[in-house]
Scaffold this motif. Structure first.
Motif, PDB file in Angstrom:
ATOM      1  N   THR A 217     -64.249 -62.218  28.344  1.00 52.09           N
ATOM      2  CA  THR A 217     -64.436 -62.518  26.926  1.00 52.09           C
ATOM      3  C   THR A 217     -64.689 -63.996  26.676  1.00 52.09           C
ATOM      4  O   THR A 217     -65.573 -64.367  25.891  1.00 52.09           O
ATOM      5  CB  THR A 217     -63.217 -62.055  26.116  1.00 52.09           C
ATOM      6  OG1 THR A 217     -63.060 -60.647  26.287  1.00 52.09           O
ATOM      7  CG2 THR A 217     -63.418 -62.352  24.637  1.00 52.09           C
ATOM      8  N   THR A 218     -63.965 -64.869  27.339  1.00 53.10           N
ATOM      9  CA  THR A 218     -64.129 -66.303  27.098  1.00 53.10           C
ATOM     10  C   THR A 218     -65.502 -66.798  27.550  1.00 53.10           C
ATOM     11  O   THR A 218     -65.965 -67.841  27.091  1.00 53.10           O
ATOM     12  CB  THR A 218     -63.037 -67.114  27.815  1.00 53.10           C
ATOM     13  OG1 THR A 218     -63.060 -66.811  29.217  1.00 53.10           O
ATOM     14  CG2 THR A 218     -61.659 -66.782  27.247  1.00 53.10           C
ATOM     15  N   TYR A 264     -65.669 -64.256  17.795  1.00 53.34           N
ATOM     16  CA  TYR A 264     -64.860 -64.156  19.012  1.00 53.34           C
ATOM     17  C   TYR A 264     -64.192 -65.483  19.369  1.00 53.34           C
ATOM     18  O   TYR A 264     -63.257 -65.528  20.162  1.00 53.34           O
ATOM     19  CB  TYR A 264     -65.726 -63.723  20.193  1.00 53.34           C
ATOM     20  CG  TYR A 264     -65.826 -62.230  20.390  1.00 53.34           C
ATOM     21  CD1 TYR A 264     -64.731 -61.488  20.831  1.00 53.34           C
ATOM     22  CD2 TYR A 264     -67.021 -61.565  20.141  1.00 53.34           C
ATOM     23  CE1 TYR A 264     -64.827 -60.118  21.020  1.00 53.34           C
ATOM     24  CE2 TYR A 264     -67.122 -60.199  20.335  1.00 53.34           C
ATOM     25  CZ  TYR A 264     -66.019 -59.484  20.773  1.00 53.34           C
ATOM     26  OH  TYR A 264     -66.119 -58.121  20.953  1.00 53.34           O
ATOM     27  N   GLY A 265     -64.712 -66.553  18.824  1.00 51.51           N
ATOM     28  CA  GLY A 265     -64.155 -67.872  19.130  1.00 51.51           C
ATOM     29  C   GLY A 265     -64.752 -68.521  20.351  1.00 51.51           C
ATOM     30  O   GLY A 265     -64.234 -69.526  20.836  1.00 51.51           O
ATOM     31  N   THR A 268     -69.040 -72.257  19.900  1.00 50.91           N
ATOM     32  CA  THR A 268     -68.454 -73.451  19.283  1.00 50.91           C
ATOM     33  C   THR A 268     -69.498 -74.558  19.209  1.00 50.91           C
ATOM     34  O   THR A 268     -70.618 -74.426  19.745  1.00 50.91           O
ATOM     35  CB  THR A 268     -67.264 -73.947  20.116  1.00 50.91           C
ATOM     36  OG1 THR A 268     -67.757 -74.337  21.420  1.00 50.91           O
ATOM     37  CG2 THR A 268     -66.200 -72.860  20.280  1.00 50.91           C
ATOM     38  N   ARG A 297     -61.667 -67.995  11.487  1.00 50.25           N
ATOM     39  CA  ARG A 297     -61.007 -66.855  10.853  1.00 50.25           C
ATOM     40  C   ARG A 297     -61.886 -66.244   9.770  1.00 50.25           C
ATOM     41  O   ARG A 297     -61.906 -65.018   9.590  1.00 50.25           O
ATOM     42  CB  ARG A 297     -59.655 -67.280  10.293  1.00 50.25           C
ATOM     43  CG  ARG A 297     -58.643 -67.610  11.389  1.00 50.25           C
ATOM     44  CD  ARG A 297     -57.281 -67.946  10.828  1.00 50.25           C
ATOM     45  NE  ARG A 297     -56.331 -68.196  11.906  1.00 50.25           N
ATOM     46  CZ  ARG A 297     -55.053 -68.491  11.728  1.00 50.25           C
ATOM     47  NH1 ARG A 297     -54.563 -68.588  10.487  1.00 50.25           N
ATOM     48  NH2 ARG A 297     -54.271 -68.709  12.768  1.00 50.25           N
ATOM     49  N   HIS A 300     -64.464 -64.235  11.563  1.00 47.13           N
ATOM     50  CA  HIS A 300     -63.880 -63.008  12.102  1.00 47.13           C
ATOM     51  C   HIS A 300     -63.761 -61.936  11.027  1.00 47.13           C
ATOM     52  O   HIS A 300     -64.177 -60.778  11.230  1.00 47.13           O
ATOM     53  CB  HIS A 300     -62.509 -63.309  12.709  1.00 47.13           C
ATOM     54  CG  HIS A 300     -61.961 -62.201  13.539  1.00 47.13           C
ATOM     55  ND1 HIS A 300     -61.197 -61.190  13.018  1.00 47.13           N
ATOM     56  CD2 HIS A 300     -62.080 -61.931  14.868  1.00 47.13           C
ATOM     57  CE1 HIS A 300     -60.858 -60.355  13.974  1.00 47.13           C
ATOM     58  NE2 HIS A 300     -61.382 -60.789  15.111  1.00 47.13           N
ATOM     59  N   SER A 325     -60.244 -61.397  20.029  1.00 47.43           N
ATOM     60  CA  SER A 325     -60.584 -62.701  19.483  1.00 47.43           C
ATOM     61  C   SER A 325     -59.341 -63.528  19.169  1.00 47.43           C
ATOM     62  O   SER A 325     -58.358 -63.010  18.635  1.00 47.43           O
ATOM     63  CB  SER A 325     -61.413 -62.547  18.203  1.00 47.43           C
ATOM     64  OG  SER A 325     -61.583 -63.799  17.570  1.00 47.43           O
ATOM     65  N   ARG A 326     -59.413 -64.797  19.428  1.00 48.13           N
ATOM     66  CA  ARG A 326     -58.299 -65.690  19.083  1.00 48.13           C
ATOM     67  C   ARG A 326     -58.222 -65.910  17.578  1.00 48.13           C
ATOM     68  O   ARG A 326     -57.227 -66.450  17.073  1.00 48.13           O
ATOM     69  CB  ARG A 326     -58.445 -67.029  19.811  1.00 48.13           C
ATOM     70  CG  ARG A 326     -59.671 -67.854  19.461  1.00 48.13           C
ATOM     71  CD  ARG A 326     -59.801 -69.027  20.403  1.00 48.13           C
ATOM     72  NE  ARG A 326     -60.996 -69.818  20.195  1.00 48.13           N
ATOM     73  CZ  ARG A 326     -61.050 -70.913  19.444  1.00 48.13           C
ATOM     74  NH1 ARG A 326     -59.958 -71.331  18.821  1.00 48.13           N
ATOM     75  NH2 ARG A 326     -62.174 -71.595  19.316  1.00 48.13           N
ATOM     76  N   PHE A 327     -59.255 -65.478  16.850  1.00 44.80           N
ATOM     77  CA  PHE A 327     -59.258 -65.626  15.401  1.00 44.80           C
ATOM     78  C   PHE A 327     -58.797 -64.359  14.672  1.00 44.80           C
ATOM     79  O   PHE A 327     -58.847 -64.299  13.442  1.00 44.80           O
ATOM     80  CB  PHE A 327     -60.658 -66.003  14.905  1.00 44.80           C
ATOM     81  CG  PHE A 327     -61.100 -67.368  15.321  1.00 44.80           C
ATOM     82  CD1 PHE A 327     -60.264 -68.460  15.204  1.00 44.80           C
ATOM     83  CD2 PHE A 327     -62.373 -67.569  15.843  1.00 44.80           C
ATOM     84  CE1 PHE A 327     -60.673 -69.731  15.592  1.00 44.80           C
ATOM     85  CE2 PHE A 327     -62.803 -68.825  16.230  1.00 44.80           C
ATOM     86  CZ  PHE A 327     -61.945 -69.917  16.104  1.00 44.80           C
ATOM     87  N   SER A 328     -58.362 -63.372  15.421  1.00 43.54           N
ATOM     88  CA  SER A 328     -57.894 -62.137  14.790  1.00 43.54           C
ATOM     89  C   SER A 328     -56.651 -62.414  13.949  1.00 43.54           C
ATOM     90  O   SER A 328     -55.724 -63.105  14.381  1.00 43.54           O
ATOM     91  CB  SER A 328     -57.572 -61.093  15.863  1.00 43.54           C
ATOM     92  OG  SER A 328     -57.232 -59.862  15.273  1.00 43.54           O
ATOM     93  N   THR A 329     -56.633 -61.865  12.727  1.00 40.46           N
ATOM     94  CA  THR A 329     -55.515 -62.072  11.816  1.00 40.46           C
ATOM     95  C   THR A 329     -55.083 -60.735  11.219  1.00 40.46           C
ATOM     96  O   THR A 329     -55.760 -59.712  11.381  1.00 40.46           O
ATOM     97  CB  THR A 329     -55.912 -63.014  10.665  1.00 40.46           C
ATOM     98  OG1 THR A 329     -56.939 -62.367   9.882  1.00 40.46           O
ATOM     99  CG2 THR A 329     -56.425 -64.340  11.190  1.00 40.46           C
TER     100      THR A 329
END
Length: 349
Positions: A217-218, A264-265, A268, A297, A300, A325-329
């Protein structure tokens, strides 16, 4: 004589590989072996596989001293294999009961250079079906050397998943392989560098793909926006139209693609500067840079909402975004649930 070697190259999958092997080992026999090559995993992979080598004489385990990368390790495991054909299988997915018998029957009937099998796409626990099939057809199709464009158009997307591939071992060993180290898709390089005398596609799901736990993923932006399209478009024996059916030559020029990778973050401002700035003009670069700086966020939630609005076809994408994703909330998870896509279709299978 061993007709089929199921070949797994693994690294750090102790949490998943037991379920993979449990689906395979009961289907082994004197004509079907399982070969696991471990690229120096630092976890308990060796202990997990040892339980299966103790259970079956048809399981072999080879441990490397250093990790050589996924491409080199798959090349090595094929070299260790003893079967006439090799099923190149992943280390976290499973095969369905009867899958090996189906493949053996096809090998006996047609002895092809390649078999591509269909697959279901499921969640991380393999309890929910998001896509009941990946091929766009059911039944059986045969491709000869003159059918290269049809083969690529029909099967190219499916080939991005290595676990769908059964290849003649002698063909693998006589084709160029090291050229494709580092592409992450060595099997595609081996298969498409020259025409195949006979390939068969089986439009019957024999594999259950596990999503939501991808180790890549990264690196997703690099892989799917650059490595994968550059590989597909590098093969000279196919028309541009057939290649475009698989992936656009420069998918990163599409705003919606960049927005998804921002969600997905992994897209960038640094990625823009490194991979895109030198490829685009000022006008195109402005909106690309803007997307790279969009609050993660916000991106996302927006992408999850857009995908849920698409209907059931977006379920697997929503799941992967929410889980990966690191932006999942909580907000984006709530949007997914409201759209009915917090999960897929539960199954007892």
């Amino acid at each position: 004589m061993i007709q089929l070697s199921i070949c797994i190259a693994t690294f750090k999958r102790a949490d998943f590989i037991a379920e993979t092997l449990e689906s395979i080992v009961p289907q082994l026999s004197a004509e079907v072996e399982l070969v696991v090559l471990d690229g120096a995993s630092p976890d308990d992979t060796a202990d997990v596989v040892a339980r299966f080598t103790a259970r079956s004489p048809y399981v072999r385990y080879i441990r490397e001293d250093v990790n050589s990368g996924i491409d080199a390790d798959f090349d090595k495991v094929v070299q260790h294999a003893r079967g006439k054909h090799c099923w190149l299988f992943s280390d976290d997915d499973t095969i369905v009961p009867g899958a090996v018998a189906t493949v053996l029957a096809e090998l006996a009937a047609s002895d092809p250079d390649l078999i591509v099998v269909d697959a279901e796409v499921r969640d991380k626990d393999l309890t929910t079906v998001f896509e009941p099939r990946r091929l766009r057809f059911s039944g059986r199709r045969t491709y000869r050397a003159a059918d290269s464009d049809a083969l690529l158009a029909d099967l190219g997307d499916a080939l991005s998943f290595i676990g769908c591939v059964i290849v003649r071992r002698s063909l693998w060993l006589t084709r160029e392989r090291q050229r494709y180290y580092g592409t992450l898709f060595i099997h595609v390089g081996v298969l498409l560098q020259a025409p195949l005398a006979c390939a068969v596609a089986l439009g019957e799901p024999l594999v259950r793909i596990r999503i939501g736990n991808a180790m890549w993923t990264t690196r997703g932006f690099q892989i799917w926006m650059f490595l994968w399209p550059e590989l597909i478009w590098s093969f000279p024996g196919f028309s541009a139209a057939a290649k475009a059916r698989v992936v656009l030559r420069e998918p990163w020029r599409q705003p919606q693609k960049l927005l998804v990778w921002r969600a997905y973050g992994v897209y960038t401002a640094d990625e823009f500067d490194t991979r895109l700035a030198a490829r685009v003009g000022n006008t195109e670069g402005r909106w690309m840079r803007m997307l790279a700086r969009l609050p993660g966020r916000l991106a996302h939630v927006a992408v999850v909402a857009l995908l849920t609005a698409r209907g059931h076809g977006g379920a697997s994408s929503v799941y992967q975004l929410v889980e990966g994703s690191r932006f999942s909330t909580q907000l984006s998870r709530a949007v997914a649930r409201l759209g009915g896509f917090g999960r897929g279709t539960p199954t007892d299978g």
